[in-house]
Design an enzyme around this catalytic site. Structure first.
Site, short mmCIF file in Angstrom:
data_model
loop_
_atom_site.label_atom_id
_atom_site.label_comp_id
_atom_site.label_asym_id
_atom_site.label_seq_id
_atom_site.Cartn_x
_atom_site.Cartn_y
_atom_site.Cartn_z
N HIS A 106 1.04 -1.12 -0.09
CA HIS A 106 0.00 -0.24 0.05
C HIS A 106 0.91 1.74 -0.27
CE1 HIS A 106 -3.99 1.45 -0.32
NE2 HIS A 106 -4.22 1.77 1.29
N ASN B 89 -8.89 4.69 -1.46
CA ASN B 89 -8.52 6.08 -0.36
C ASN B 89 -7.82 6.89 -0.05
OD1 ASN B 89 -11.12 4.65 0.44
ND2 ASN B 89 -9.87 3.33 2.10
#
Length: 276
Positions: free
Chosen positions: A76, A172
């Protein structure tokens, strides 16, 4: 009759579960947006000294490695890894410094007469946009001159692509940037990490570290990602020079057609794709 009753109950429970899940997702996004606003409401201190020079000399761009602080080695946070490789290529890897006014770490450098600010947010991924918006305001950088580097589930490891604005596609960190800058014009370097296999959840996959086999590909990914970033930063952007400027946080909403060109971490594959 009994079978029909069981099916009816099953679909009713499924409908209720879906409704609760949707409400949870909506509520989480709402809370994230509120948190973005709260963090952005903190007092701002104008740039001073060396930082202030970027406002008055030549073109300027912001390159952001999206990720989670303290989790730089995870899938990530591959955007942070790419940014670290870019800093090393520019010979400025030892110049990272914390900036409490933007809640991140920055390096101010130069690429072919273009002032470039490298930014690593020190806030969680879901509110990375707060750091990006604050840095854009501090250095006077337009949203269209902010290049976001982030992981991409829908591309396998070894594939990278430039996306010119558009929706966050479920990411996000990008969603937070769009929310805080109030525009979606920011170009992105999407670095493939692939989707999880087997019973591994998406969350566990993205927060996990690369395997030994993946690390063999990762080196090539970082090299080509830096090559692509330098190419973008070296462009003269002659078309942008004739456009009316937009303001950094709170810039205009964009309705811009997105374009994307995929690149492979293997030069041989990339050449073959270019010829086809």
């Amino acid at each position: 009759m009994k079978k029909a009753t069981i099916l009816s109950k099953f679909f009713r429970y499924l409908s209720q579960f879906s409704h609760k899940l949707l409400n949870f997702v909506i509520m989480r996004r709402l809370l994230t947006r509120v948190l973005n606003r709260v963090l952005l409401s903190e007092t701002f201190t104008p740039a001073m000294g060396v930082d202030a020079e970027i406002h008055t000399h030549g073109r300027r761009k912001l390159v952001v490695g999206l990720g989670n602080p303290g989790m730089e080695g995870t899938r990530h946070s591959i955007g942070m890894a790419v940014l670290g490789a870019l800093a090393a290529r520019l010979g400025v890897a030892d110049r990272w410094r914390g900036d409490k006014h933007v809640s991140g770490e920055v390096i101010v450098s130069e690429v072919q007469r273009t002032h470039v600010v490298l930014l690593r947010p020190r806030l969680l991924m879901n509110v990375n946009g707060v750091t990006v918006a604050k840095a854009a305001g501090k250095y006077g950088i337009r949203p269209e001159d902010i290049l976001l580097v982030h992981d991409e589930l829908d591309k396998p490891l070894g594939k990278i692509a430039i996306k010119h604005g558009g929706s966050a596609r479920g990411h996000n960190g990008v969603r937070s940037c769009v929310d805080c800058l109030q525009t979606d014009v920011m170009p992105r370097l999407r670095v493939g990490i692939g989707r999880p296999t087997g019973k591994t959840s998406v969350e566990r996959h993205v927060l996990g570290r690369f395997s030994a086999e993946e690390k063999k590909v990762l080196d090539s990914v970082l090299v080509q990602s830096v090559d692509l970033l330098l190419s973008k930063l070296s462009q003269q952007d002659s078309q942008q020079d004739f456009k009316s400027p937009s303001s950094p946080p709170g810039g205009r909403k964009a309705a811009r057609k997105t374009e994307e060109r995929e690149h492979s971490a293997s030069p041989a594959e990339d050449c073959a794709a270019a010829q086809s």
